[in-house]
Write a protein that holds these residues in place. Structure first.
Motif, mmCIF file in Angstrom:
data_model
loop_
_atom_site.group_PDB
_atom_site.id
_atom_site.type_symbol
_atom_site.label_atom_id
_atom_site.label_comp_id
_atom_site.label_asym_id
_atom_site.label_seq_id
_atom_site.Cartn_x
_atom_site.Cartn_y
_atom_site.Cartn_z
ATOM 1 N N HIS A 131 3.806 97.986 -81.906
ATOM 2 C CA HIS A 131 2.194 98.458 -82.172
ATOM 3 C C HIS A 131 1.686 96.903 -83.159
ATOM 4 O O HIS A 131 2.438 96.261 -83.891
ATOM 5 C CB HIS A 131 1.912 99.458 -83.329
ATOM 6 C CG HIS A 131 1.662 100.080 -83.335
ATOM 7 N ND1 HIS A 131 -0.019 99.259 -83.668
ATOM 8 C CD2 HIS A 131 0.160 101.562 -83.012
ATOM 9 C CE1 HIS A 131 -1.632 100.291 -83.497
ATOM 10 N NE2 HIS A 131 -0.864 101.407 -83.527
ATOM 11 N N LEU A 132 0.557 97.083 -82.003
ATOM 12 C CA LEU A 132 0.561 95.875 -82.943
ATOM 13 C C LEU A 132 -0.694 95.467 -84.242
ATOM 14 O O LEU A 132 -0.083 94.272 -85.269
ATOM 15 C CB LEU A 132 -1.922 95.624 -83.065
ATOM 16 C CG LEU A 132 -1.603 95.220 -80.526
ATOM 17 C CD1 LEU A 132 -2.888 95.160 -80.146
ATOM 18 C CD2 LEU A 132 -1.095 93.626 -80.480
ATOM 19 N N ARG A 133 -0.116 97.158 -84.595
ATOM 20 C CA ARG A 133 -0.306 96.536 -86.371
ATOM 21 C C ARG A 133 0.954 96.585 -87.525
ATOM 22 O O ARG A 133 0.904 95.763 -88.283
ATOM 23 C CB ARG A 133 -0.581 97.823 -87.358
ATOM 24 C CG ARG A 133 -2.130 98.565 -86.282
ATOM 25 C CD ARG A 133 -3.262 98.085 -88.058
ATOM 26 N NE ARG A 133 -3.062 97.811 -88.985
ATOM 27 C CZ ARG A 133 -3.117 99.036 -89.966
ATOM 28 N NH1 ARG A 133 -4.047 99.811 -89.687
ATOM 29 N NH2 ARG A 133 -3.215 98.999 -90.795
ATOM 30 N N ILE A 134 2.099 96.408 -87.032
ATOM 31 C CA ILE A 134 3.111 96.554 -86.973
ATOM 32 C C ILE A 134 3.364 95.015 -86.985
ATOM 33 O O ILE A 134 4.223 94.232 -87.180
ATOM 34 C CB ILE A 134 4.208 97.156 -86.198
ATOM 35 C CG1 ILE A 134 4.364 98.549 -87.020
ATOM 36 C CG2 ILE A 134 5.025 96.916 -86.794
ATOM 37 C CD1 ILE A 134 4.636 99.787 -86.714
ATOM 38 N N LEU A 135 3.419 94.303 -85.931
ATOM 39 C CA LEU A 135 3.218 92.914 -85.628
ATOM 40 C C LEU A 135 2.175 91.834 -86.494
ATOM 41 O O LEU A 135 2.949 91.396 -86.503
ATOM 42 C CB LEU A 135 3.137 92.859 -83.878
ATOM 43 C CG LEU A 135 3.548 93.451 -82.588
ATOM 44 C CD1 LEU A 135 3.340 93.282 -81.463
ATOM 45 C CD2 LEU A 135 5.834 93.733 -83.178
#
Ligand code: LLP
Length: 422
Positions: free
Chosen positions: A69-73
């Motif tokens: 997930h982009l937010r986690i990256l």
């Protein structure tokens, strides 16, 4: 129930919380099944690893496949992580999340021409090359695009790791890497090419490994190669030990990171090469739960079944690897225990989360959390049985963000309508 003390899931007044929020309120608002992640746990995991490796000044390249997930990256990039990617899609995600290209490692046995082009265009730190054919393709594409491809050879160190056979990768029966004996020849080719540059040597022996010894052995193996190459005048900048740091799912002793680091330190004391590690699971695994609601409780002459609204399409690990995930009620109760299979709604007997598990005697409508589902959970989900994939929610303190809305059945059919395929 034992969400470990290092994660931020805990009971307060009999209700399971993620950080400062009761999971029941998230289920109320966003329905189930849903993945809920704790931001604090991810950051905590990263800091612990960084602190244990502090004396090695290692670059931690988060393995995007575990949870992309982009937010986690973004979160991990902000605290200094680089990224390990295995596809053009993961590379695009890492770059979208703001990764500096020279912190990105591209692994995988089957890189396509388009993916290699994308890596060259971005100027990534290195390709971890897994065959002579791949090396030739990278050289050809680097020449055509007038770029220089930075290369590590992924060695198959022939080291055994005690883990599930599907996720063990470091032996000769596995498709990964190249045998030690072939490495020097490949490095010679790199050294001779104006389109390639030697960057380092890599390995990855498997996933969910809880002992330190296999990692030490693997490092010993790639150090031998690094020394042989140095003796032949080929200098390496980087040693990539891969990922695979295991986590407890059901009471196992955790991997002793401090001991692991001591052993790595001893081996690298006189080395000027930069260490890279590629952890996935150990950064996000215990940071996520799958929230699900009990639909029915049924029994036959032999067994009890707790039928929940999440299925193997949402969390595939139990079906695929027979993986153990602890399952706990959102509302603690002292009701009598039953022994039951926890199963999903999908039309396969392989659709289960637990077999013969001792659970508090739950009733339809109650909420359960499948623990330690933050790694290889949502990323392995599918639309089997035309089931929309679940929502994803990120919690930070008392704030929750719906970071991916639950899919809608209509959306699943869009590209199948006439003209939808384009
Ligand atoms: N680097 C490479 C080259 C890998 O192939 C992997 C994982 C990693 C790093 C990250 O490994 P980790 O630190 O997460 O163990 N779906 C399976 C796990 C597959 C792992 C594949 N490779 C599961 O649910 O257990």
């Amino acid at each position: 129930m034992s969400p470990s003390s290092q994660d931020f899931f805990h009971y307060r007044d009999g209700m399971l919380f993620c950080e400062g929020l009761p999971l029941s309120s998230l289920a109320e608002k966003h329905s189930t099944p849903a993945y809920v992640y704790s931001q604090g746990t991810i950051l905590n995991n990263f800091e612990r690893l960084r602190d244990s490796l502090a004396s090695l000044s290692a670059l931690i390249c988060y393995s995007v496949k575990a949870n992309s997930h982009l937010r986690i990256l973004n979160l991990l990039r902000e605290v200094g992580a680089g990224f390990d990617v295995v596809s053009g899609g993961e590379l695009a995600r890492a770059l979208r999340a703001g990764a500096a290209p020279d912190t990105v490692v591209f692994s995988g046995v089957g890189k396509t021409q388009d993916e290699i082009d994308a890596g060259l265009a971005a100027g990534i730190l290195m390709f971890n090359v897994e065959s002579a054919g791949e090396l030739a393709l990278i050289e050809g594409r680097a020449c055509a695009l007038q770029k220089v491809g930075r290369i590590s050879i992924r060695i198959n160190p022939d080291v055994e790791a005690d883990t599930h056979p599907y996720i063990s990768t470091g032996q000769m029966i596995h498709k990964f890497g190249v045998p030690k004996e072939e490495a020097t020849e490949l490095y010679r080719r790199v050294a001779c090419s104006p389109h390639l540059k030697i960057q380092g040597v890599a390995c990855h022996i498997g996933s969910q490994i809880l002992d330190v010894e296999p990692f030490w052995k693997a490092l010993d193996e790639i150090l031998v190669i690094a020394r042989q190459l140095a003796a032949a005048g080929m200098t390496l900048n980087v040693l990539d030990l891969g990922g695979g740091f295991g986590i407890p799912y059901g009471g196992e002793s955790p991997l002793d990171l401090e001991r692991l680091a001591r052993g790595l330190n001893e081996r690298l004391r006189n080395s000027s090469m930069k260490l890279i590690v590629e952890p996935g699971r150990s950064l996000v695994g215990n940071a996520g739960v799958l929230l699900t609601r009990v639909l029915y409780v049924k029994r036959n002459h032999r067994k009890n079944f707790v039928v929940v609204d999440a299925g193997m399409n949402d969390l595939m690990r139990p079906s695929l690897y027979g993986a153990y995930h602890e399952i706990v009620p959102i509302q603690e109760h002292s009701a009598e225990k039953i022994q039951a299979d926890v199963v999903g709604p999908i039309c396969e007997s392989g659709d289960f989360f637990a077999h013969d598990r001792n659970l508090s005697s739950v009733k339809p409508g109650e909420l359960l959390a499948v623990l330690t589902a933050g790694a290889y959970g949502f990323v392995l989900s599918s639309n089997y049985n035309t089931r929309p994939r679940p929502a994803e929610i990120l919690v930070n303190g008392t704030h929750a963000d719906l970071i991916r809305a639950r899919e809608k059945v209509e959306e699943l059919m869009v590209t199948e309508e006439p003209g939808g395929g384009r």
